[in-house]
Scaffold this motif. Structure first.
Motif: not given
Length: 455
Positions: A166-170, A435-445
């Motif tokens: 499996r691969a996990t992104l974020g 553009a790089s700032e739209f996700l939180t540290n938990k990779a959410k938006h």
């Protein structure tokens, strides 16, 4: 130096060592014999009768309420509400308990702990995406083998078994590096892709890593995976085929599902749950709501008086800190007990709309949920960069924040549309963030943020 700065500066070889040290620990705790036995037991429940499920839930609820009465907090609650923990309890009796909020847990943490418990436990915190994180206590067996038995049971519905690739992104923050962050967790046969380093200049590295590893499953929040797909599309890079993509942590929109499915030629399915482990569900192949795991918890819907119903859940497995009738903050339309085409008999949560805290209002008082706003916008404006609409505390002023490195011609048209949609006297200001700032540290938006006057 905060932890993120420390991770940014950490040499990649050392990060790889830490990733695999964590992987070794998770391999030991998550994939135990107890997890496999639990998963086998729960798989046998999938076609159980409603009466059988009700009986098992009632037995577990009786035990939780008996333990809860030993705590100072619940003793006060039950004495005040004339609830006798010694009498036979039915699921309908839950409504005699008051709703439990995050603030209640913060203020009464110590008073909610079952005294004298000899169980090993972990103190954990929520992600904090809905405000301040809340800390809660859970048995170690719930954190590891029970939660992972549940998760891999959901995955098994789509043909995935524990310890397949499996691969996990974020998710976890792996630092920011211009070259990207791609690490192998050999102990769990997992490729970790750091979403916070992903950008136009290193998309090739991420695609090459996925192609070389050839995972059977890709995991991540829909915003994160969709961002990967959009970057690849902009560079005309073909993504490798991945048989399954599992998303969680956010609502999966129809356009995101289609985009991800087409890019990876994948079966895309969503799971639903929370760190507090009061509720957990997953889509099956029918994709007609989330099948709710009956042993994780009992779920109710409470009328909010405007749009949708709030999801309220009671944990049936947390016997060191009982969590009874917890307000999740999520909105949904209904729970159905109708037979599903997949043959499973579990109830399904349908029409998940977003969060109570994210409901904004037009000038006429009409409530607007993020999912309806996103659907409207995506139907009218194609290929937008990530954005967030912020309703300011005065309720008349909004900020439309685009996460893009260049100004877009379409943004003025979108602002005009929003001002009409929101009604007279509403004004929308446009701003841009990298553009790089739209996700939180938990990779959410978050599509919508509502400011409160007391903040």
């Amino acid at each position: 130096m905060n932890i993120n700065k420390f991770l940014d500066l950490m040499p990649s070889p050392l990060m790889s060592v830490l990733v695999n040290a964590a992987g070794a620990n998770y391999r030991y705790n998550r994939y135990s014999r107890a997890m496999k036995e639990q998963m086998r037991d729960w798989l046998r429940l999938e076609d159980a009768s409603q009466d059988n499920i009700y009986a098992q839930q009632t037995d577990k609820l009786q035990r939780i309420i008996s333990l809860a009465y030993q705590t100072p907090y619940y003793k006060r609650v039950m004495d005040r509400e004339n609830i006798d923990p010694g009498k036979k309890i039915s699921i309908s009796d839950l409504r005699r308990f008051p709703l439990l909020s995050r603030k209640d847990i913060e203020q009464n943490f110590d008073d909610m702990i079952v005294p004298g418990s000899t169980k090993k436990y972990l103190d954990r915190s929520s992600s904090g995406t809905t405000g301040r994180p809340v800390t809660y206590r859970q048995p170690k067996e719930l954190v590891y083998h029970q939660v992972y038995a549940m998760l891999y049971q959901f995955y098994s519905w789509h043909g995935y078994a524990p310890l397949e690739k499996r691969a996990t992104l974020g998710g976890r923050y792996l630092g920011r590096r211009q070259r990207g962050t791609c690490y192998m967790n050999h102990f769990e046969k997992q490729l970790l892709l750091g979403i916070h380093s992903l950008g136009p200049n290193n998309i090739n590295k991420y695609v090459d890593s996925l192609s070389l590893f050839a995972p059977k499953l890709l995991q991540g929040h829909p915003s994160a995976i969709n961002y990967l797909v959009d970057l690849a599309n902009r560079r005309n890079i073909s993504l490798p085929k991945v048989p399954m993509v599992s998303v969680t942590g956010e609502n999966l929109s129809d356009d995101q599902r289609d985009n991800i499915q087409d890019a990876f030629n994948a079966n895309v399915f969503a799971t639903y749950g929370m760190g507090e482990a009061c509720i957990a569900g997953s889509e099956c192949a029918e994709q007609n709501g989330y099948h709710l795991h009956p042993i994780i918890g009992i779920t109710e819907l409470i009328d909010t008086g405007h749009i949708g119903n709030e999801v309220v859940a009671t944990s049936l497995l947390n016997d060191v800190m009982p969590i009874i009738r917890y307000r999740t903050g999520d909105l949904a339309t209904r729970i159905t007990y109708e037979a599903c085409g997949c043959g499973r008999t579990w109830p399904r949560l349908q029409g998940v709309l977003g969060r109570v805290d994210d409901i904004i209002t037009a000038s006429n008082g009409e409530p607007i949920v993020p999912v309806s706003l996103r659907t409207d916008i995506s139907n009218r404006f194609k290929r937008l960069p990530p954005y967030t609409l912020i309703q300011r505390a005065d309720r008349r002023n909004y900020t439309l924040r685009f996460f893009a490195d260049d100004r877009l011609a379409v943004c003025d048209f979108l602002r005009d549309y929003l001002e009409k949609r929101l009604g007279p006297d509403c004004q929308v200001e446009i701003e841009f963030k990298p553009a790089s700032e739209f996700l939180t540290n938990k990779a959410k938006h978050k599509i919508v943020i509502k400011e409160h006057g007391d903040k």
